[in-house]
Design an enzyme around this catalytic site. Structure first.
Site, mmCIF file in Angstrom:
data_model
loop_
_atom_site.group_PDB
_atom_site.id
_atom_site.type_symbol
_atom_site.label_atom_id
_atom_site.label_comp_id
_atom_site.label_asym_id
_atom_site.label_seq_id
_atom_site.Cartn_x
_atom_site.Cartn_y
_atom_site.Cartn_z
ATOM 1 C CD GLU A 12 -2.964 -1.222 2.228
ATOM 2 O OE1 GLU A 12 -4.179 -1.387 2.055
ATOM 3 O OE2 GLU A 12 -2.445 -1.219 3.372
ATOM 4 C CG ASP A 205 -11.900 -7.387 -1.538
ATOM 5 O OD1 ASP A 205 -10.820 -6.902 -1.173
ATOM 6 O OD2 ASP A 205 -12.883 -7.501 -0.772
HETATM 7 N N1 ADE Z 1 -9.316 -4.885 2.758
HETATM 8 C C1 ADE Z 1 -9.535 -5.087 1.450
HETATM 9 N N2 ADE Z 1 -10.490 -6.004 1.255
HETATM 10 C C2 ADE Z 1 -10.908 -6.400 2.482
HETATM 11 C C3 ADE Z 1 -11.852 -7.332 2.945
HETATM 12 N N3 ADE Z 1 -12.592 -8.039 2.094
HETATM 13 N N4 ADE Z 1 -11.983 -7.489 4.285
HETATM 14 C C4 ADE Z 1 -11.239 -6.777 5.143
HETATM 15 N N5 ADE Z 1 -10.308 -5.886 4.762
HETATM 16 C C5 ADE Z 1 -10.139 -5.694 3.439
#
Ligand code: ADE
Length: 243
Positions: A12, A205
């Site tokens: 990041e 996601d």
């Molecule tokens: N950061 C990025 N995607 C995530 C997820 N699905 N759950 C927790 N933190 C995240």
């Protein structure tokens, strides 16, 4: 003015480190120095008249709280900008979209057994709000550069969410638009220490059954999207300071 740039994972903040290695940015990143403290490496640099401390905390709320407090108390950060990725809760958010937190909460903080609402502990608050001034700068940068930037509620917890049922619960309980694992911890620390902060996330996601696959696939790209925006904000802050 000393500004902290913080992420949770190396990926990041890597775009910043790569930029610092790169010729054009070296013009701005001077006095590069590294300090290892409390299990993390902190990079100090000068960028267009701003003093920068840059680092990543490792994943999770405790690590994030330690790093935010260290950047403030040991390195003297006066503002904190967080960059990273998040899972989408709001279906309008797609991979690569940027969301700036307007409020942050902890979805896994639970003393409901004592009759309190989810995310609340006595003398605390369910939602912590970032700096209005930094949000204003972000909106200005987005407008000037034509970058779509959404605002919304970010829910934080010590769980990677890859489950539509848990995701829906977090969305309904906290009216959350996105979720991740550090933002609210940083928010609580900065709020307690009166340091203006800003939490930016780019979607990696949808926190669903494909989340682990998508996260691995899009972590790098979405980290780049978020970092580029934070860099543009730094330029705006530096210009403001120069005036
Ligand atoms: N950061 C990025 N995607 C995530 C997820 N699905 N759950 C927790 N933190 C995240």
């Amino acid at each position: 003015m000393k500004i902290a740039i913080m992420g949770a994972m190396l990926e990041e903040v890597e775009p910043f480190l790569e930029l610092a290695e790169h010729e054009p940015l070296l013009k701005f990143f001077k006095k590069h120095s590294d300090t290892f403290y409390g299990g993390n490496t902190y990079h100090e640099a000068k960028y267009k008249g701003l003093d920068i401390v840059l680092g990543y905390s490792k994943i999770g709320k405790v690590n994030a709280g330690l790093t935010a407090a260290t950047m403030i108390e040991k390195f003297g950060a006066e503002k904190l900008l967080f960059t990273g990725v998040a899972g989408a809760v709001n279906p309008s958010l797609k991979v690569g979209d940027l969301i700036a937190a307007t409020q942050l909460c902890q979805h896994d903080l639970d003393i409901t057994a004592f009759g309190h609402p989810h995310g609340y502990v006595p003398e605390g608050k369910v939602y912590v709000e970032p700096s209005r001034e930094l949000l204003h700068i972000a909106r200005k940068v987005a407008e000037e550069k034509g970058i779509p930037l959404k605002g919304g509620i970010i829910a934080t917890g010590d769980q990677f969410i890859a489950d539509p049922v848990r995701k829906e619960w977090i969305g309904k309980t906290f009216d959350a638009d996105a979720l991740e694992m550090e933002g609210a911890a940083v928010a609580v620390v900065c709020d307690a220490l009166n340091v203006p902060f800003f939490i930016l996330r780019s979607i990696s996601d949808a926190a669903d059954s494909d989340a682990t696959f998508d996260f691995d696939e899009f972590l790098k790209h979405s980290s780049q999207v978020s970092s580029s925006f934070i860099l543009a904000m730094l330029e705006e802050i530096a210009d403001d300071q120069a005036q």
